[in-house]
Design a protein around this motif. Sequence first.
Motif, PDB file in Angstrom:
ATOM      1  N   ARG A   1       1.242  -1.435  13.275  1.00  0.00           N
ATOM      2  CA  ARG A   1       1.495  -1.673  11.849  1.00  0.00           C
ATOM      3  C   ARG A   1       2.937  -1.317  11.505  1.00  0.00           C
ATOM      4  N   ALA A   2       3.486  -2.022  10.536  1.00  0.00           N
ATOM      5  CA  ALA A   2       4.800  -1.674  10.000  1.00  0.00           C
ATOM      6  C   ALA A   2       4.563  -0.686   8.862  1.00  0.00           C
ATOM      7  N   ALA A   3       5.039   0.522   9.026  1.00  0.00           N
ATOM      8  CA  ALA A   3       4.868   1.551   8.006  1.00  0.00           C
ATOM      9  C   ALA A   3       6.146   2.374   7.930  1.00  0.00           C
ATOM     10  N   GLU A   4       6.450   2.848   6.738  1.00  0.00           N
ATOM     11  CA  GLU A   4       7.654   3.646   6.530  1.00  0.00           C
ATOM     12  C   GLU A   4       7.316   4.926   5.786  1.00  0.00           C
ATOM     13  N   TYR A   5       8.071   5.970   6.079  1.00  0.00           N
ATOM     14  CA  TYR A   5       7.978   7.205   5.304  1.00  0.00           C
ATOM     15  C   TYR A   5       9.171   7.248   4.367  1.00  0.00           C
ATOM     16  N   ILE A   6       8.878   7.284   3.071  1.00  0.00           N
ATOM     17  CA  ILE A   6       9.913   7.374   2.055  1.00  0.00           C
ATOM     18  C   ILE A   6       9.496   8.470   1.086  1.00  0.00           C
ATOM     19  N   PRO A   7      10.195   9.609   1.089  1.00  0.00           N
ATOM     20  CA  PRO A   7       9.847  10.664   0.132  1.00  0.00           C
ATOM     21  C   PRO A   7       9.844  10.108  -1.294  1.00  0.00           C
ATOM     22  N   PHE A   8       8.969  10.629  -2.117  1.00  0.00           N
ATOM     23  CA  PHE A   8       8.760  10.084  -3.454  1.00  0.00           C
ATOM     24  C   PHE A   8      10.060   9.934  -4.242  1.00  0.00           C
TER      25      PHE A   8
ATOM     26  N   VAL B   1       4.506   5.417   2.987  1.00  0.00           N
ATOM     27  CA  VAL B   1       3.967   6.768   2.806  1.00  0.00           C
ATOM     28  C   VAL B   1       5.009   7.529   2.009  1.00  0.00           C
ATOM     29  N   HIS B   2       4.604   8.068   0.855  1.00  0.00           N
ATOM     30  CA  HIS B   2       5.561   8.670  -0.074  1.00  0.00           C
ATOM     31  C   HIS B   2       5.343  10.165  -0.299  1.00  0.00           C
ATOM     32  N   SER B   3       4.706  10.832   0.584  1.00  0.00           N
ATOM     33  CA  SER B   3       4.348  12.237   0.425  1.00  0.00           C
ATOM     34  C   SER B   3       5.550  13.171   0.520  1.00  0.00           C
ATOM     35  N   PHE B   4       5.477  14.296  -0.202  1.00  0.00           N
ATOM     36  CA  PHE B   4       6.481  15.359  -0.030  1.00  0.00           C
ATOM     37  C   PHE B   4       6.196  16.158   1.241  1.00  0.00           C
ATOM     38  N   ASN B   5       4.999  16.013   1.783  1.00  0.00           N
ATOM     39  CA  ASN B   5       4.626  16.696   3.014  1.00  0.00           C
ATOM     40  C   ASN B   5       5.145  15.851   4.180  1.00  0.00           C
ATOM     41  N   ALA B   6       6.351  16.139   4.623  1.00  0.00           N
ATOM     42  CA  ALA B   6       7.014  15.322   5.645  1.00  0.00           C
ATOM     43  C   ALA B   6       6.237  15.316   6.958  1.00  0.00           C
ATOM     44  N   ASP B   7       5.703  16.466   7.369  1.00  0.00           N
ATOM     45  CA  ASP B   7       4.957  16.528   8.629  1.00  0.00           C
ATOM     46  C   ASP B   7       3.707  15.644   8.571  1.00  0.00           C
TER      47      ASP B   7
ATOM     48  N   ILE C   1       0.867  -1.183   0.000  1.00  0.00           N
ATOM     49  CA  ILE C   1       0.000   0.000   0.000  1.00  0.00           C
ATOM     50  C   ILE C   1       0.898   1.224   0.000  1.00  0.00           C
ATOM     51  N   PHE C   2       0.682   2.112  -0.973  1.00  0.00           N
ATOM     52  CA  PHE C   2       1.421   3.367  -1.063  1.00  0.00           C
ATOM     53  C   PHE C   2       0.448   4.508  -0.808  1.00  0.00           C
ATOM     54  N   LEU C   3       0.779   5.341   0.169  1.00  0.00           N
ATOM     55  CA  LEU C   3      -0.122   6.420   0.566  1.00  0.00           C
ATOM     56  C   LEU C   3       0.543   7.782   0.410  1.00  0.00           C
ATOM     57  N   ASP C   4      -0.197   8.701  -0.183  1.00  0.00           N
ATOM     58  CA  ASP C   4       0.202  10.102  -0.244  1.00  0.00           C
ATOM     59  C   ASP C   4      -0.611  10.832   0.819  1.00  0.00           C
ATOM     60  N   HIS C   5      -0.092  11.934   1.326  1.00  0.00           N
ATOM     61  CA  HIS C   5      -0.838  12.705   2.326  1.00  0.00           C
ATOM     62  C   HIS C   5      -1.758  13.710   1.660  1.00  0.00           C
ATOM     63  N   ASP C   6      -1.208  14.623   0.887  1.00  0.00           N
ATOM     64  CA  ASP C   6      -1.988  15.703   0.283  1.00  0.00           C
ATOM     65  C   ASP C   6      -2.678  15.205  -0.976  1.00  0.00           C
ATOM     66  N   LEU C   7      -4.015  15.207  -0.959  1.00  0.00           N
ATOM     67  CA  LEU C   7      -4.769  14.651  -2.072  1.00  0.00           C
ATOM     68  C   LEU C   7      -5.471  15.686  -2.940  1.00  0.00           C
TER      69      LEU C   7
END
Length: 187
Positions: A167-174, A147-153, A104-110
């Motif tokens: 859950r196992a989740a990671e933040y990886i900028p796009f 989570v691949h969002s440019f919005n780090a916060d 699952i790849f999630l962006d923050h700002d939609l």
Amino acid sequence: MNHAQDARATTKLTHYPTCIFIEGWVNNALSNNWIVMNFIQRLLNKLGLVNAHADRHPIRIFLLEDDERRCEWFARRFKGDELDVSCEVEQAKELLQTRTYDSIFLDHDLMPEHYGATESDDERTGYAIAAFLASRPDLQRAATIMVHSFNADGAMRMVEELRGAGRAAEYIPFHFLEDRIRNFWPR
């Protein structure tokens, strides 16, 4: 190897039948041949002369993303796999409840109004999906979440919500995503 070790090795060899010695030599040669073949295979992959994609079964990917260019990038990157894309929270929830995903790849700002916004809009961003998954521990349990969002916060809030629920989740900028994906699903 010193003289005493050499003598012991020679003594040991004389106690074994010749066929075992030859079998070991053949196995050693084959293992070295595997190393050479592996190197050649990787070289052919790098040169684009073979299709490494055939080495793995298709995977099922869920993508929450509103940027068409990123959606096209994901479609190219996961060509041959099953990719479901949503840019709306309600549709995303429905897909996540009715299908099973490997990743699952999630962006923050939609929405464009979310870009650079100073106030959070949790019900209409990727955070709503992170909270949704966090509140349902049995849903998509085996999926890798990135989570691949440019919005780090916003992305870190999503990751914290997911991790807080176990859950196992990671933040990886796009812009770092390709390297990370290559580790999970090589081409």
